[in-house]
Design a protein around this motif. Structure first.
Motif, PDB file in Angstrom:
ATOM      1  N   LEU A  64       6.422 -71.223  11.410  1.00  0.00           N
ATOM      2  CA  LEU A  64       6.791 -70.150  12.343  1.00  0.00           C
ATOM      3  C   LEU A  64       8.029 -69.403  11.858  1.00  0.00           C
ATOM      4  O   LEU A  64       8.107 -68.170  11.959  1.00  0.00           O
ATOM      5  N   GLU A  65       9.011 -70.138  11.323  1.00  0.00           N
ATOM      6  CA  GLU A  65      10.219 -69.480  10.811  1.00  0.00           C
ATOM      7  C   GLU A  65       9.903 -68.645   9.583  1.00  0.00           C
ATOM      8  O   GLU A  65      10.437 -67.544   9.415  1.00  0.00           O
ATOM      9  N   VAL A  66       9.022 -69.151   8.726  1.00  0.00           N
ATOM     10  CA  VAL A  66       8.610 -68.374   7.555  1.00  0.00           C
ATOM     11  C   VAL A  66       7.893 -67.106   8.000  1.00  0.00           C
ATOM     12  O   VAL A  66       8.143 -66.014   7.479  1.00  0.00           O
ATOM     13  N   ALA A  67       7.011 -67.223   8.987  1.00  0.00           N
ATOM     14  CA  ALA A  67       6.278 -66.058   9.489  1.00  0.00           C
ATOM     15  C   ALA A  67       7.229 -65.018  10.070  1.00  0.00           C
ATOM     16  O   ALA A  67       7.054 -63.811   9.866  1.00  0.00           O
ATOM     17  N   ALA A  68       8.250 -65.476  10.799  1.00  0.00           N
ATOM     18  CA  ALA A  68       9.218 -64.546  11.368  1.00  0.00           C
ATOM     19  C   ALA A  68       9.955 -63.790  10.272  1.00  0.00           C
ATOM     20  O   ALA A  68      10.188 -62.574  10.373  1.00  0.00           O
ATOM     21  N   ALA A  69      10.331 -64.500   9.196  1.00  0.00           N
ATOM     22  CA  ALA A  69      11.024 -63.853   8.084  1.00  0.00           C
ATOM     23  C   ALA A  69      10.105 -62.910   7.320  1.00  0.00           C
ATOM     24  O   ALA A  69      10.549 -61.893   6.770  1.00  0.00           O
ATOM     25  N   MET A  70       8.821 -63.202   7.303  1.00  0.00           N
ATOM     26  CA  MET A  70       7.869 -62.377   6.548  1.00  0.00           C
ATOM     27  C   MET A  70       7.764 -60.960   7.080  1.00  0.00           C
ATOM     28  O   MET A  70       7.398 -60.042   6.346  1.00  0.00           O
ATOM     29  N   THR A  71       8.068 -60.744   8.361  1.00  0.00           N
ATOM     30  CA  THR A  71       7.976 -59.385   8.901  1.00  0.00           C
ATOM     31  C   THR A  71       8.943 -58.444   8.190  1.00  0.00           C
ATOM     32  O   THR A  71       8.757 -57.227   8.231  1.00  0.00           O
ATOM     33  N   GLU A  72       9.954 -59.000   7.520  1.00  0.00           N
ATOM     34  CA  GLU A  72      10.864 -58.188   6.708  1.00  0.00           C
ATOM     35  C   GLU A  72      10.658 -58.414   5.218  1.00  0.00           C
ATOM     36  O   GLU A  72      10.780 -57.489   4.421  1.00  0.00           O
ATOM     37  N   VAL A  73      10.345 -59.646   4.837  1.00  0.00           N
ATOM     38  CA  VAL A  73      10.255 -59.992   3.419  1.00  0.00           C
ATOM     39  C   VAL A  73       8.945 -59.530   2.795  1.00  0.00           C
ATOM     40  O   VAL A  73       8.917 -59.049   1.656  1.00  0.00           O
ATOM     41  N   SER A  74       7.842 -59.654   3.532  1.00  0.00           N
ATOM     42  CA  SER A  74       6.523 -59.270   3.004  1.00  0.00           C
ATOM     43  C   SER A  74       5.638 -58.809   4.153  1.00  0.00           C
ATOM     44  O   SER A  74       4.690 -59.492   4.551  1.00  0.00           O
ATOM     45  N   PRO A  75       5.939 -57.652   4.739  1.00  0.00           N
ATOM     46  CA  PRO A  75       5.278 -57.236   5.981  1.00  0.00           C
ATOM     47  C   PRO A  75       3.793 -56.957   5.859  1.00  0.00           C
ATOM     48  O   PRO A  75       3.085 -56.949   6.858  1.00  0.00           O
ATOM     49  N   GLN A  76       3.307 -56.733   4.636  1.00  0.00           N
ATOM     50  CA  GLN A  76       1.888 -56.411   4.476  1.00  0.00           C
ATOM     51  C   GLN A  76       1.001 -57.645   4.433  1.00  0.00           C
ATOM     52  O   GLN A  76      -0.221 -57.539   4.518  1.00  0.00           O
ATOM     53  N   SER A  77       1.594 -58.825   4.315  1.00  0.00           N
ATOM     54  CA  SER A  77       0.803 -60.045   4.153  1.00  0.00           C
ATOM     55  C   SER A  77       0.138 -60.463   5.454  1.00  0.00           C
ATOM     56  O   SER A  77       0.765 -60.454   6.512  1.00  0.00           O
ATOM     57  N   GLN A  78      -1.123 -60.836   5.364  1.00  0.00           N
ATOM     58  CA  GLN A  78      -1.805 -61.439   6.507  1.00  0.00           C
ATOM     59  C   GLN A  78      -1.466 -62.928   6.568  1.00  0.00           C
ATOM     60  O   GLN A  78      -1.262 -63.569   5.536  1.00  0.00           O
ATOM     61  N   ILE A  79      -1.399 -63.457   7.787  1.00  0.00           N
ATOM     62  CA  ILE A  79      -0.972 -64.838   7.989  1.00  0.00           C
ATOM     63  C   ILE A  79      -2.099 -65.657   8.602  1.00  0.00           C
ATOM     64  O   ILE A  79      -2.753 -65.224   9.550  1.00  0.00           O
ATOM     65  N   VAL A  80      -2.290 -66.852   8.052  1.00  0.00           N
ATOM     66  CA  VAL A  80      -3.176 -67.847   8.658  1.00  0.00           C
ATOM     67  C   VAL A  80      -2.337 -69.105   8.888  1.00  0.00           C
ATOM     68  O   VAL A  80      -1.835 -69.707   7.942  1.00  0.00           O
ATOM     69  N   PHE A  81      -2.149 -69.481  10.151  1.00  0.00           N
ATOM     70  CA  PHE A  81      -1.443 -70.718  10.457  1.00  0.00           C
ATOM     71  C   PHE A  81      -2.404 -71.898  10.338  1.00  0.00           C
ATOM     72  O   PHE A  81      -3.574 -71.806  10.736  1.00  0.00           O
ATOM     73  N   VAL A  82      -1.899 -72.992   9.789  1.00  0.00           N
ATOM     74  CA  VAL A  82      -2.666 -74.229   9.681  1.00  0.00           C
ATOM     75  C   VAL A  82      -1.952 -75.279  10.522  1.00  0.00           C
ATOM     76  O   VAL A  82      -0.752 -75.502  10.355  1.00  0.00           O
ATOM     77  N   THR A  83      -2.654 -75.903  11.449  1.00  0.00           N
ATOM     78  CA  THR A  83      -1.998 -76.826  12.358  1.00  0.00           C
ATOM     79  C   THR A  83      -2.912 -77.976  12.748  1.00  0.00           C
ATOM     80  O   THR A  83      -4.134 -77.828  12.796  1.00  0.00           O
ATOM     81  N   ALA A  84      -2.311 -79.123  13.010  1.00  0.00           N
ATOM     82  CA  ALA A  84      -3.056 -80.264  13.539  1.00  0.00           C
ATOM     83  C   ALA A  84      -2.958 -80.317  15.053  1.00  0.00           C
ATOM     84  O   ALA A  84      -3.576 -81.171  15.678  1.00  0.00           O
ATOM     85  N   TYR A  85      -2.197 -79.402  15.655  1.00  0.00           N
ATOM     86  CA  TYR A  85      -1.896 -79.476  17.076  1.00  0.00           C
ATOM     87  C   TYR A  85      -2.520 -78.301  17.817  1.00  0.00           C
ATOM     88  O   TYR A  85      -2.029 -77.185  17.744  1.00  0.00           O
ATOM     89  N   ASN A  86      -3.615 -78.559  18.531  1.00  0.00           N
ATOM     90  CA  ASN A  86      -4.234 -77.448  19.255  1.00  0.00           C
ATOM     91  C   ASN A  86      -3.448 -77.074  20.501  1.00  0.00           C
ATOM     92  O   ASN A  86      -3.799 -76.140  21.204  1.00  0.00           O
TER      93      ASN A  86
END
Length: 256
Positions: A64-86
């Motif tokens: 989540l912290e990486v995704a938040a930073a990505m809005t400035e660092v690499s805004p064009q990238s699409q994100i897929v979260f991977v989680t064991a916790y539904n």
């Protein structure tokens, strides 16, 4: 040829996802495969990938912290979260700002995600506002997954002597091969533990990664500034040296 960064701290799961991706999306280039959030953020800033697969729970920076930073660092990238916790607000994922994969990942589910990513790539860049909103919604994490108590003290070596050091007295940690240098006002000690393992046991509200090889105690910071290249510089209260902050990590300090 689309590029991708994969961030998953469990090596077997990371290798399994890479193998599954090679079958589901043969022309996808894996620019980097990372085992913690800090190295993932640096890889994303360097490679500017089209897609990023982020494990939500990683040492140091969470997905989540990486995704938040990505809005400035690499805004064009699409994100897929991977989680064991539904428990992580799956309904929010379904709104389409990002996609998600639940562990264990099935090939059919991954194929559906790949098709969604390919279709979304034709319509333009990611919805940054929606991603920011989603990250805020999920930042609390699942209520029923207790966090371990943060580290209070460590034992580190100075020559032939072993010292007990309170974690609050440490200014910063710095990676040194398989070991970690521990810096306090009194000097340096050597900890026989890699810096990546420390990321899992330190209080992440007070100890922040500022470089792939450096973790700083926020209580020990006197000031943070930028040079002309955008690289950050940290001055310490109790140490004379100045620490460098990798440019991607400066995003994490924008509110300081």
């Amino acid at each position: 040829m689309p590029k991708c960064v994969v961030a998953e701290d469990e090596s077997l799961l990371r290798e399994a996802l890479l193998q599954q991706l090679s079958l589901a999306w043969p022309d996808l280039e894996i620019a980097a495969a990372c085992d913690d959030g800090g190295s993932a953020l640096e890889a994303i800033a360097t490679h500017q990938p089209d897609v990023v697969f982020l494990d939500i729970r990683m040492p140091g920076l969470s997905g989540l912290e990486v995704a938040a930073a990505m809005t400035e660092v690499s805004p064009q990238s699409q994100i897929v979260f991977v989680t064991a916790y539904n428990q992580y607000a799956i309904d929010a994922f379904e709104k389409g700002a990002v996609d998600y994969l639940l562990k264990p990942i099935t090939q059919d589910r991954l194929l559906a995600t790949v098709k969604r990513l390919q279709m979304r790539a034709l319509t333009g860049t990611a919805d940054l506002q929606a991603i920011s909103t989603l990250v805020r919604q999920l930042s609390g994490g699942p209520a029923d997954v207790p966090k371990p108590a943060p580290l209070v003290w460590i034992t580190a070596s100075v020559g032939n002597e072993t010292r007990l050091i309170m974690v609050d007295d440490i200014a910063y940690f710095q990676a040194d091969s398989k070991y970690t240098v521990v810096m306090t006002a009194e000097g340096e000690s050597l900890l026989r533990k890699p810096i990546r393992d420390l990321l899992q046991v330190l209080d992440n509200s007070m100890f922040k990664q500022i470089h792939r090889s450096t973790i700083v105690n926020l209580r020990a910071i006197a000031s943070i500034s930028r040079d002309d290249s955008g690289k950050g510089l940290v001055k310490l209260k109790t140490r004379p040296e100045t620490l460098s902050v990798s440019q991607p990590f400066m995003v994490l300090f924008r509110n300081m």
